[in-house]
Design a protein around this motif. Structure first.
Motif, PDB file in Angstrom:
ATOM      1  N   SER A  24      19.292  29.394 -22.688  1.00  0.00           N
ATOM      2  CA  SER A  24      19.452  28.338 -21.692  1.00  0.00           C
ATOM      3  C   SER A  24      18.240  27.441 -21.743  1.00  0.00           C
ATOM      4  N   SER A  25      18.424  26.190 -21.359  1.00  0.00           N
ATOM      5  CA  SER A  25      17.327  25.227 -21.353  1.00  0.00           C
ATOM      6  C   SER A  25      17.535  24.262 -20.200  1.00  0.00           C
ATOM      7  N   GLU A  26      16.503  24.122 -19.359  1.00  0.00           N
ATOM      8  CA  GLU A  26      16.610  23.282 -18.172  1.00  0.00           C
ATOM      9  C   GLU A  26      15.342  22.447 -18.027  1.00  0.00           C
ATOM     10  N   ARG A  27      15.522  21.147 -17.808  1.00  0.00           N
ATOM     11  CA  ARG A  27      14.383  20.271 -17.557  1.00  0.00           C
ATOM     12  C   ARG A  27      14.080  20.314 -16.063  1.00  0.00           C
ATOM     13  N   VAL A  28      13.005  21.007 -15.697  1.00  0.00           N
ATOM     14  CA  VAL A  28      12.730  21.240 -14.277  1.00  0.00           C
ATOM     15  C   VAL A  28      11.830  20.173 -13.674  1.00  0.00           C
ATOM     16  N   PHE A  29      11.195  19.363 -14.526  1.00  0.00           N
ATOM     17  CA  PHE A  29      10.356  18.274 -14.028  1.00  0.00           C
ATOM     18  C   PHE A  29      10.327  17.171 -15.062  1.00  0.00           C
ATOM     19  N   ALA A  30      10.576  15.946 -14.638  1.00  0.00           N
ATOM     20  CA  ALA A  30      10.510  14.778 -15.509  1.00  0.00           C
ATOM     21  C   ALA A  30       9.311  13.935 -15.104  1.00  0.00           C
ATOM     22  N   GLY A  31       8.322  13.840 -16.014  1.00  0.00           N
ATOM     23  CA  GLY A  31       7.099  13.117 -15.705  1.00  0.00           C
ATOM     24  C   GLY A  31       7.038  11.759 -16.361  1.00  0.00           C
ATOM     25  N   HIS A  32       5.925  11.079 -16.132  1.00  0.00           N
ATOM     26  CA  HIS A  32       5.727   9.734 -16.675  1.00  0.00           C
ATOM     27  C   HIS A  32       5.584   9.759 -18.195  1.00  0.00           C
ATOM     28  N   ILE A  33       4.903  10.771 -18.728  1.00  0.00           N
ATOM     29  CA  ILE A  33       4.676  10.863 -20.168  1.00  0.00           C
ATOM     30  C   ILE A  33       5.330  12.101 -20.753  1.00  0.00           C
ATOM     31  N   TRP A  34       5.249  13.248 -20.044  1.00  0.00           N
ATOM     32  CA  TRP A  34       5.846  14.473 -20.542  1.00  0.00           C
ATOM     33  C   TRP A  34       6.595  15.190 -19.426  1.00  0.00           C
ATOM     34  N   ASP A  35       7.505  16.080 -19.842  1.00  0.00           N
ATOM     35  CA  ASP A  35       8.341  16.814 -18.915  1.00  0.00           C
ATOM     36  C   ASP A  35       7.992  18.299 -18.964  1.00  0.00           C
ATOM     37  N   PRO A  58       5.416  14.541 -26.588  1.00  0.00           N
ATOM     38  CA  PRO A  58       5.803  13.802 -27.790  1.00  0.00           C
ATOM     39  C   PRO A  58       4.906  14.035 -28.997  1.00  0.00           C
ATOM     40  N   GLY A  59       3.736  14.622 -28.782  1.00  0.00           N
ATOM     41  CA  GLY A  59       2.775  14.795 -29.879  1.00  0.00           C
ATOM     42  C   GLY A  59       1.743  13.687 -29.874  1.00  0.00           C
ATOM     43  N   ALA A  60       0.716  13.865 -30.687  1.00  0.00           N
ATOM     44  CA  ALA A  60      -0.397  12.915 -30.687  1.00  0.00           C
ATOM     45  C   ALA A  60      -1.048  12.845 -32.061  1.00  0.00           C
ATOM     46  N   VAL A  61      -1.791  11.799 -32.258  1.00  0.00           N
ATOM     47  CA  VAL A  61      -2.614  11.635 -33.458  1.00  0.00           C
ATOM     48  C   VAL A  61      -4.037  11.338 -33.015  1.00  0.00           C
ATOM     49  N   SER A  62      -4.978  11.734 -33.832  1.00  0.00           N
ATOM     50  CA  SER A  62      -6.374  11.394 -33.585  1.00  0.00           C
ATOM     51  C   SER A  62      -7.031  11.148 -34.931  1.00  0.00           C
ATOM     52  N   MET A  63      -8.241  10.614 -34.921  1.00  0.00           N
ATOM     53  CA  MET A  63      -8.860  10.277 -36.193  1.00  0.00           C
ATOM     54  C   MET A  63     -10.370  10.398 -36.149  1.00  0.00           C
ATOM     55  N   VAL A  64     -10.920  11.030 -37.172  1.00  0.00           N
ATOM     56  CA  VAL A  64     -12.353  11.001 -37.418  1.00  0.00           C
ATOM     57  C   VAL A  64     -12.633   9.695 -38.151  1.00  0.00           C
ATOM     58  N   VAL A  65     -13.379   8.823 -37.521  1.00  0.00           N
ATOM     59  CA  VAL A  65     -13.693   7.511 -38.090  1.00  0.00           C
ATOM     60  C   VAL A  65     -15.104   7.601 -38.654  1.00  0.00           C
ATOM     61  N   LEU A  66     -15.209   7.505 -39.969  1.00  0.00           N
ATOM     62  CA  LEU A  66     -16.481   7.742 -40.656  1.00  0.00           C
ATOM     63  C   LEU A  66     -16.917   6.482 -41.376  1.00  0.00           C
ATOM     64  N   ASP A  67     -18.152   6.041 -41.096  1.00  0.00           N
ATOM     65  CA  ASP A  67     -18.634   4.831 -41.759  1.00  0.00           C
ATOM     66  C   ASP A  67     -19.389   5.188 -43.046  1.00  0.00           C
ATOM     67  N   ASP A  68     -19.930   4.182 -43.716  1.00  0.00           N
ATOM     68  CA  ASP A  68     -20.597   4.384 -45.002  1.00  0.00           C
ATOM     69  C   ASP A  68     -21.906   5.152 -44.888  1.00  0.00           C
ATOM     70  N   GLU A  69     -22.423   5.290 -43.674  1.00  0.00           N
ATOM     71  CA  GLU A  69     -23.661   6.037 -43.458  1.00  0.00           C
ATOM     72  C   GLU A  69     -23.396   7.468 -42.992  1.00  0.00           C
ATOM     73  N   GLN A  70     -22.129   7.927 -43.127  1.00  0.00           N
ATOM     74  CA  GLN A  70     -21.738   9.273 -42.688  1.00  0.00           C
ATOM     75  C   GLN A  70     -21.956   9.463 -41.192  1.00  0.00           C
ATOM     76  N   ARG A  71     -21.672   8.389 -40.451  1.00  0.00           N
ATOM     77  CA  ARG A  71     -21.696   8.475 -39.000  1.00  0.00           C
ATOM     78  C   ARG A  71     -20.262   8.481 -38.492  1.00  0.00           C
ATOM     79  N   ILE A  72     -20.046   9.239 -37.416  1.00  0.00           N
ATOM     80  CA  ILE A  72     -18.718   9.360 -36.831  1.00  0.00           C
ATOM     81  C   ILE A  72     -18.658   8.573 -35.529  1.00  0.00           C
ATOM     82  N   LEU A  73     -17.524   7.926 -35.292  1.00  0.00           N
ATOM     83  CA  LEU A  73     -17.335   7.173 -34.060  1.00  0.00           C
ATOM     84  C   LEU A  73     -16.896   8.123 -32.948  1.00  0.00           C
ATOM     85  N   LEU A  74     -17.672   8.186 -31.862  1.00  0.00           N
ATOM     86  CA  LEU A  74     -17.312   8.966 -30.689  1.00  0.00           C
ATOM     87  C   LEU A  74     -17.157   8.028 -29.502  1.00  0.00           C
TER      88      LEU A  74
END
Length: 220
Positions: A24-35, A58-74
């Protein structure tokens, strides 16, 4: 190498896809982004069906953004559920129907960081909380950076309007993870994975369009 049940692992340790069909499967709460969904299912060695509530995400994506000096964007962003401002890597929801994950990542990078990347590869895949949520997340590494033209930049709202940005040497970011100063899961995974990949000259990265059958909504 052997599994706990004594069976041989032919190709190394690997998670297995194989859902128990719901009774059985029941949607017990419907939210703005996820249920919230409640499902019952039969499980081996259990006399009665099990019932579990979980977030349908729905799932997500993220990214390590690395510049030419081996620095990461946080980016430091306020997260209300935990009451903290967390250092994170750029990320966003997979909330556009049919949009490939790498294109979602490129869109989010432009919207959150005003950047375009020439080079994209898959760095890691994870479930943020597999005991309570379907949220699957793919972490990319983005390199070869250039700015989004001023007139094309996205207007950030809500918590994103208050983002703090820092370019941090990769080694320093690793130290922040190991010292317990960074807590966001995609940032922790991405930083450590990028550090591991850098040690081999990024030779073993997966293609940006690599299959992602583990994502519950992308399975064949």
């Amino acid at each position: 190498m052997t599994q706990d049940n004594g069976g041989a692992v032919e190709h190394g340790v690997s998670d297995l896809i194989g859902a128990c069909p719901p009774l059985s499967s029941e949607r017990v709460f419907a939210g703005h982004i996820w249920d919230v969904v409640r499902e019952s299912f039969e499980f081996p060695h259990n006399d009665e069906p099990l019932t579990r509530d979980f977030i349908d995400h729905p799932g997500a994506v993220s990214m390590v953004v690395l510049d030419d000096e081996q620095r990461i964007l946080l980016q430091r962003q306020y997260r209300h559920p935990v009451g903290m401002r967390l250092w994170e890597i750029p990320a966003g929801l997979m909330d556009v129907d049919g949009e490939p994950p790498v294109e979602a990542a490129a869109r989010e990078l432009a919207e959150e960081a005003d950047l375009v990347a020439e080079s994209w590869h898959v760095l890691a895949d994870l479930f943020n909380s597999p005991g309570s949520s379907t949220e699957a997340q793919r972490v990319f590494i983005a390199r070869g950076l250039s700015p989004v033209p001023e007139h094309e930049r996205h207007e950030r709202t809500g918590e994103e309007a208050d983002l703090e940005t820092a370019w941090v040497p990769l080694e320093e970011a690793v130290a922040a993870v190991m010292n317990g100063r960074i807590h966001n899961p995609s940032a922790v995974v991405g930083i450590l994975a990028a550090h591991t990949a850098a040690a081999t000259g990024f030779a073993a990265l997966r293609d940006a369009h690599a299959a992602w059958d583990e994502h519950p909504r992308l399975r064949p």
